[in-house]
Motif scaffolding. Sequence first.
Motif, PDB file in Angstrom:
ATOM      1  N   GLY A 397       0.458  -1.020  -0.001  1.00  0.00           N
ATOM      2  CA  GLY A 397      -0.091  -0.085  -0.047  1.00  0.00           C
ATOM      3  C   GLY A 397       1.034   1.338   0.560  1.00  0.00           C
ATOM      4  N   THR A 398       2.027   0.959   0.824  1.00  0.00           N
ATOM      5  CA  THR A 398       2.868   2.383   0.721  1.00  0.00           C
ATOM      6  C   THR A 398       3.469   2.878  -0.345  1.00  0.00           C
ATOM      7  N   THR A 399       4.298   1.535  -0.891  1.00  0.00           N
ATOM      8  CA  THR A 399       5.135   1.753  -2.440  1.00  0.00           C
ATOM      9  C   THR A 399       3.946   2.298  -3.557  1.00  0.00           C
ATOM     10  N   CYS A 400       2.912   1.966  -3.337  1.00  0.00           N
ATOM     11  CA  CYS A 400       1.728   2.551  -4.298  1.00  0.00           C
ATOM     12  C   CYS A 400       1.920   4.058  -4.370  1.00  0.00           C
ATOM     13  N   ILE A 401       1.913   4.382  -3.052  1.00  0.00           N
ATOM     14  CA  ILE A 401       1.445   5.809  -3.073  1.00  0.00           C
ATOM     15  C   ILE A 401       2.549   6.663  -2.883  1.00  0.00           C
ATOM     16  N   VAL A 402       3.819   6.342  -2.888  1.00  0.00           N
ATOM     17  CA  VAL A 402       5.114   6.994  -3.005  1.00  0.00           C
ATOM     18  C   VAL A 402       5.444   7.266  -4.298  1.00  0.00           C
ATOM     19  N   MET A 403       4.584   5.888  -4.782  1.00  0.00           N
ATOM     20  CA  MET A 403       5.506   5.297  -6.771  1.00  0.00           C
ATOM     21  C   MET A 403       4.536   7.244  -7.562  1.00  0.00           C
ATOM     22  N   LEU A 404       3.560   6.382  -7.223  1.00  0.00           N
ATOM     23  CA  LEU A 404       2.494   7.716  -8.001  1.00  0.00           C
ATOM     24  C   LEU A 404       2.734   9.373  -7.311  1.00  0.00           C
ATOM     25  N   TYR A 405       3.394   9.171  -5.978  1.00  0.00           N
ATOM     26  CA  TYR A 405       3.709  11.011  -4.903  1.00  0.00           C
ATOM     27  C   TYR A 405       4.414  11.134  -6.655  1.00  0.00           C
ATOM     28  N   TRP A 463      10.035   7.095   4.764  1.00  0.00           N
ATOM     29  CA  TRP A 463      10.644   7.094   5.193  1.00  0.00           C
ATOM     30  C   TRP A 463      10.618   5.536   6.280  1.00  0.00           C
ATOM     31  N   PRO A 464      11.921   4.909   6.480  1.00  0.00           N
ATOM     32  CA  PRO A 464      11.701   3.366   7.112  1.00  0.00           C
ATOM     33  C   PRO A 464      11.544   3.169   8.319  1.00  0.00           C
ATOM     34  N   ARG A 465      10.348   3.819   8.829  1.00  0.00           N
ATOM     35  CA  ARG A 465      10.136   3.323  10.177  1.00  0.00           C
ATOM     36  C   ARG A 465      10.023   1.488  10.408  1.00  0.00           C
ATOM     37  N   ALA A 466      10.319   1.709  11.368  1.00  0.00           N
ATOM     38  CA  ALA A 466      10.383   0.528  11.910  1.00  0.00           C
ATOM     39  C   ALA A 466       9.597  -0.487  12.542  1.00  0.00           C
ATOM     40  N   ALA A 467       8.429   1.021  13.345  1.00  0.00           N
ATOM     41  CA  ALA A 467       7.816   0.000  14.483  1.00  0.00           C
ATOM     42  C   ALA A 467       6.117   0.594  13.442  1.00  0.00           C
ATOM     43  N   VAL A 468       6.990   1.232  12.260  1.00  0.00           N
ATOM     44  CA  VAL A 468       6.031   1.064  11.047  1.00  0.00           C
ATOM     45  C   VAL A 468       5.482  -0.812  10.091  1.00  0.00           C
ATOM     46  N   TYR A 469       6.645   0.063   9.482  1.00  0.00           N
ATOM     47  CA  TYR A 469       6.536  -1.740   8.335  1.00  0.00           C
ATOM     48  C   TYR A 469       7.321  -2.471   8.700  1.00  0.00           C
ATOM     49  N   ASP A 470       8.003  -2.604   9.954  1.00  0.00           N
ATOM     50  CA  ASP A 470       8.443  -3.991  10.541  1.00  0.00           C
ATOM     51  C   ASP A 470       8.102  -4.330  11.986  1.00  0.00           C
ATOM     52  N   PRO A 471       6.947  -3.809  12.827  1.00  0.00           N
ATOM     53  CA  PRO A 471       6.585  -4.155  14.138  1.00  0.00           C
ATOM     54  C   PRO A 471       7.318  -5.325  14.275  1.00  0.00           C
ATOM     55  N   ALA A 472       6.667  -6.158  13.591  1.00  0.00           N
ATOM     56  CA  ALA A 472       7.272  -8.091  14.686  1.00  0.00           C
ATOM     57  C   ALA A 472       8.842  -8.066  14.880  1.00  0.00           C
ATOM     58  N   GLY A 473       9.521  -7.252  13.466  1.00  0.00           N
ATOM     59  CA  GLY A 473      11.629  -7.405  13.867  1.00  0.00           C
ATOM     60  C   GLY A 473      11.510  -8.616  12.697  1.00  0.00           C
ATOM     61  N   GLY A 474      12.439  -8.060  12.478  1.00  0.00           N
ATOM     62  CA  GLY A 474      13.051  -9.801  11.840  1.00  0.00           C
ATOM     63  C   GLY A 474      13.277  -9.374   9.765  1.00  0.00           C
ATOM     64  N   HIS A 475      12.322  -8.764   9.610  1.00  0.00           N
ATOM     65  CA  HIS A 475      12.447  -8.477   8.301  1.00  0.00           C
ATOM     66  C   HIS A 475      12.277  -6.865   7.890  1.00  0.00           C
ATOM     67  N   TRP A 476      13.575  -6.870   7.778  1.00  0.00           N
ATOM     68  CA  TRP A 476      14.243  -5.339   7.376  1.00  0.00           C
ATOM     69  C   TRP A 476      14.190  -4.810   5.568  1.00  0.00           C
ATOM     70  N   TYR A 477      13.607  -6.506   5.095  1.00  0.00           N
ATOM     71  CA  TYR A 477      13.470  -6.024   4.050  1.00  0.00           C
ATOM     72  C   TYR A 477      12.254  -5.062   3.766  1.00  0.00           C
ATOM     73  N   PHE A 478      11.168  -5.458   4.607  1.00  0.00           N
ATOM     74  CA  PHE A 478      10.514  -4.669   4.545  1.00  0.00           C
ATOM     75  C   PHE A 478      10.344  -3.565   4.611  1.00  0.00           C
ATOM     76  N   GLN A 479      10.663  -2.911   5.997  1.00  0.00           N
ATOM     77  CA  GLN A 479      11.127  -2.356   6.559  1.00  0.00           C
ATOM     78  C   GLN A 479      11.714  -1.159   5.659  1.00  0.00           C
ATOM     79  N   TRP A 480      12.475  -1.837   4.477  1.00  0.00           N
ATOM     80  CA  TRP A 480      13.345  -0.747   3.126  1.00  0.00           C
ATOM     81  C   TRP A 480      11.951  -0.707   2.249  1.00  0.00           C
TER      82      TRP A 480
END
Length: 513
Positions: A397-405, A463-480
Amino acid sequence: MTTTTPSDVRPDPPHSPDDRSLAEFGYRQELHRSLGKYASFAAGFSFISVLTTVFQFFAFGYAFGGPVFFWAWPAVLLGQLTVAACFAELAARYPISGAIYQWSSRLSNLTFGWFAGWIMVIGQIVVVAAAALALQMVLPAIWSGFQLVGADPAPTSTDGAANAALLGVVLLALTTLVNVLDNRVMSVINRIGVTAEIIGAVLIVVLLLTHSERAPGITFHTGSAAQSGLFGALLVGSFTAAYVMIGFDSAGEMSEETHHPRRTAPRTILTALGAAGLLGGLIVLGGLLAAPSLTDGHLAVDGLSYVLTSSLGDGVGKVLLADVVVAIAVATLAIQTAACRMLFSMARDGRLPFSARLARVNARTGMPTAPALVVGVLAAALLLLDFVSPEAFLAIGTTCIVMLYLAYAMVTGPLLRARLRGRFTTTGTDETGAPLFSLGRWGVPVNALALLYGLAMAVNLAWPRAAVYDPAGGHWYFQWFTVLFLGVTVAAGVAYRAYKARTRVTAEAVAPA
């Protein structure tokens, strides 16, 4: 001498003034021009789709912002209105499919415009996938039988994420079929769906406001949900509004299928955004006021579906949720259609792989069939990420918004430069003889605000907010994920253009003198 037309071909009127307008840009009329004012409005409104996007992201906005996230809504609406005003001017001047690509190319250069179109079309494909995922927020709330995988319907759970992907693939199969059939069939479905969505949205607003449990002053509280203070709550809470209020440019995407596009498209771009912004803001406010509780945790997980069924009762609530399902289906259809038109426009100029096939229009249906299949398949492939991890839901969801912006900024930036250099004017008349839509003396300040707002929001979203994109931790690729996906998109575009340049030089070298 007389000529005959095959019975399965439905050509446009040979003396349409709209066709002559298209010929000015070096294109011939291939898409069937059959859309009126309401159909053009429906194209923009259904892409935005208030019911789809508000129901999809309300829980997220509340989880990170608390009640105060409501105030991000009017801020984003004002910012997007500046962008829409600039696009309205461009739609009047360049009524061509593939709006972002066409506008950017004509305001800057072909290379820059190509990258704007490339980022936009990839972003649109991601938006199609994100819209299809919204079914998970509604269907299991209507009937538990729609939870085909596991028992937990929350999209942030493993079961919910997998089920969302499954439901999304089914929806994409249906929208792809409609996008192959006929543009008149698509237009009828779109108009009926948008009408149902507007009626449903108004009913939801009225019912929620008449079942209020608290006063509007609650929107000034961050509550226990806000995790990073007032400013942080507004920044993250703005994701909901930012995701909702995109896609108004799709009225411009459909210009080659619209009657009197120079007059119609600018008005429908602004009307679609204004109507969606007003209705969406009232739905968010109504949800906050009517929620049975702001502290029991349901609002941050189940969102507006919980509010409707709890406050209005299962009967009324589920009827309204059924209307939301219609809105989601129509939104997915409209977004896929816009992506198809972008692919078609770029392919028609020979600027994509397999351009000859992608640019082919079925003479009977007036639809570019290959782009519909490509968008449907790629969007479905993206949905498979939800089987990997629930975090993919938010990442997509966030990726598509950023690309359109970013694609929008690649139009408003060159447009501002053209204004400052005196190279952009909106003199001339539309198909009825009236002056073209113009911002006049407000052009430069509005354009500057549109560019600054767009760039700032893109940075905020990516912005790669860990609390938003990787709340469970261990998935750095989702954060970025957003940054990585954008980097891969640009790298792929650079590689393709380098390959095309090399093959062109080779072909010229071996050509006989």
